[in-house]
Design an enzyme around this catalytic site. Sequence first.
Site, short mmCIF file in Angstrom:
data_model
loop_
_atom_site.label_atom_id
_atom_site.label_comp_id
_atom_site.label_asym_id
_atom_site.label_seq_id
_atom_site.Cartn_x
_atom_site.Cartn_y
_atom_site.Cartn_z
N TYR A 59 -36.86 48.30 18.96
CA TYR A 59 -37.33 46.92 19.06
C TYR A 59 -38.54 46.73 18.17
CZ TYR A 59 -34.48 46.59 23.22
OH TYR A 59 -33.44 46.59 24.08
N ARG A 68 -35.22 35.72 13.59
CA ARG A 68 -35.05 37.14 13.79
C ARG A 68 -33.61 37.39 14.21
NH1 ARG A 68 -35.26 38.85 19.30
NH2 ARG A 68 -35.82 40.91 18.59
N TYR A 123 -30.17 49.12 28.66
CA TYR A 123 -30.64 47.74 28.68
C TYR A 123 -29.67 46.81 27.96
CZ TYR A 123 -33.19 43.49 27.88
OH TYR A 123 -33.53 42.17 27.82
#
Lengths: 313, 331
Positions: free
Chosen positions: B23, B212, B308
């Site tokens: 991330y 993004r 996740y």
Amino acid sequence: MLVVGSLSDLTDDVRHLRLVDPGGAALPAYAPGSHVVLECGVGPDGLPRRNAYSLTGSGVEPDSYALSVRRDDTGRGGSRWIHALSLGDSVEVSRPRSAFAPVSTARHHVLVAGGIGVTPILSHARAAVRWGRSFEVHYVFRGGDGPHLDDLINLCGNSLQTYRGSSELWSTLAPALLDRPLGTHLYTCGPAPLIDEVHDRARAAGWPPQRIHHEHFGIAALEPGTAFTVRLRSTGADVEVPSGTSLLDALEQHGVAVPNLCRQGVCGECRVPVAAGAVAHRDLYLTEDEKAAGDCVMPCVSRAEGPRLELEL
Amino acid sequence: MSTATDSRVATFPFPFAHDTYRYSTNVEPAGGRVVTAAGGWGEHVVDVDERYLTELAERDRILAADPTRFQALPHMEIAQWDAMLAIMRSLSASYPRTMSLERDGGLWRWTNHALDLEQAFVHGERATLPEPPLRFIGRQIQEDVVLLDQREGQLWGDAGLVTFAADWSLRFDVGMSFLQIHGPVPRIHTEGVITRAQSFLMRLESGQQFRRTNWTLTVDGRLDTSTETYPEWGRDRRTLADGPLAEVGERLHLRVEVQHLIRLGASGAIMFLVRTHMLPFTDIALVPAWAQRLHSVLSELPDDMAEYKGITRIRQPGIDWLADCRTRSGS
Ligand code: FES
């Protein structure tokens, strides 16, 4: 770049300008209470002078950016530069920045203006009328008519109260602070003593800090502050910051480049991490929590609390 | 390769710039074209492509079955109008032949030839539109929309129209703060990515637009994998994992979200546009550089991040299929 589309004098020393796109294009909409940064000529140091001014419109689909500037003959010259502008002159103007917006979930808005601090309050009042929000305006000014008084009278009718001085203001506002409904937000723009007093009295009346908002103006007139020394972590060099010189200026003179924009503590561009030492925060950008954490500083306006400060630079 | 596949591959926003993935606050200014191994993407903020009518029909079907996919707290009224105008402006600038927005004083006129639709309205006047502004325009774009209100030094997800959610739910998240919404993301809080993203967003100036990408894997190219419909699609993961490897290439899709982050005007809200693109592994394999990179990203991805993303079960079949496909083309 925008051009001056119209000019008028509101009082002896307050001039109202409308800036428009030279090609007649629409301008970006903005939140009430927003400000723009104008490039106001070049200062004695050879650097462009940048001043922040609140926009007075509602922000909805604007065809111009309107602002009102009080001439300050003892200031750095930005307001005099603006007062010397003529119709059709071009001005470098930033995008609108919102740092004093109405809280959308508020049940009621209490707006307090002092003198030329009326400009963002007028913007709030226009938007409140436009969208049917519940609000009231308290406007205090000295001598003659305050700038934009007629605009406020037209907009607000009975929701407007005016005062000629502090004691008049508090005889009405003090009781008002005690009985406004839960979920009311309080907004003040004006000189620092007014902002401080509204804040302190509201806190004493039980208002939580999240419901008290303010917008300073005349930030350029900050106290010169005392001299201190700043150490740069990376090189171990010491830089002296004399009284009256900003930390940002001192760093730049020492050849340390720090990104910056407003040089007034509003834009957030110049933030620098602090390694050691206490900071006297004077900016309008950092939140109260960030200020309390003490691990960064906005060098364009803030200084050391003591004799030394060490920066992660 | 069919023409449809052709253009789908050519415009696919392949998201990996490296052989590993973590991330990050991977934002960049919106609007620039990104060149990929197969073509490119990114010129338009609101993107209309050959699946326009199909995806709008799918959105209408989902919305009719579950009207709560549209949410707007009462204080988001101004933000809804802002969002509608911003989307209309973007569409008419990108597709002037099919979309137009005209203004005559207080009266606006919106035309969308692709849907054969024309609507006059007065800004801020609810009665001049057939439905809430965000719902009205949201049903004319392929993007999901979330509107974030900024107050008390935070962002709040207080309105949206989301029918193509990847394993989350607007109904559960509406009214939550940005940090709460991202609460369960592993590693993120310790690495400060979300907090930094929030400060970045809160500093956007009126009219600024950034973008993004984000990604995951989805079985059978299903757009609606929201929490509400889990009973319908949760099983697909197991049947993929337990099924024959040969089927994986057709069934497993790389799902990429192109997200745009836009500061709106009068409301000061932030608009999130989320456009979902999906490409089956068989099509990924048409571009060897992509297949190889996807294989290494999936193989290296730490378990907590796979968990996740909801791909714990299906990533190994994906890795195996890609490896197998490489062997086949190599031999
Ligand atoms: S330069 Fe804008 S906050 Fe310092």
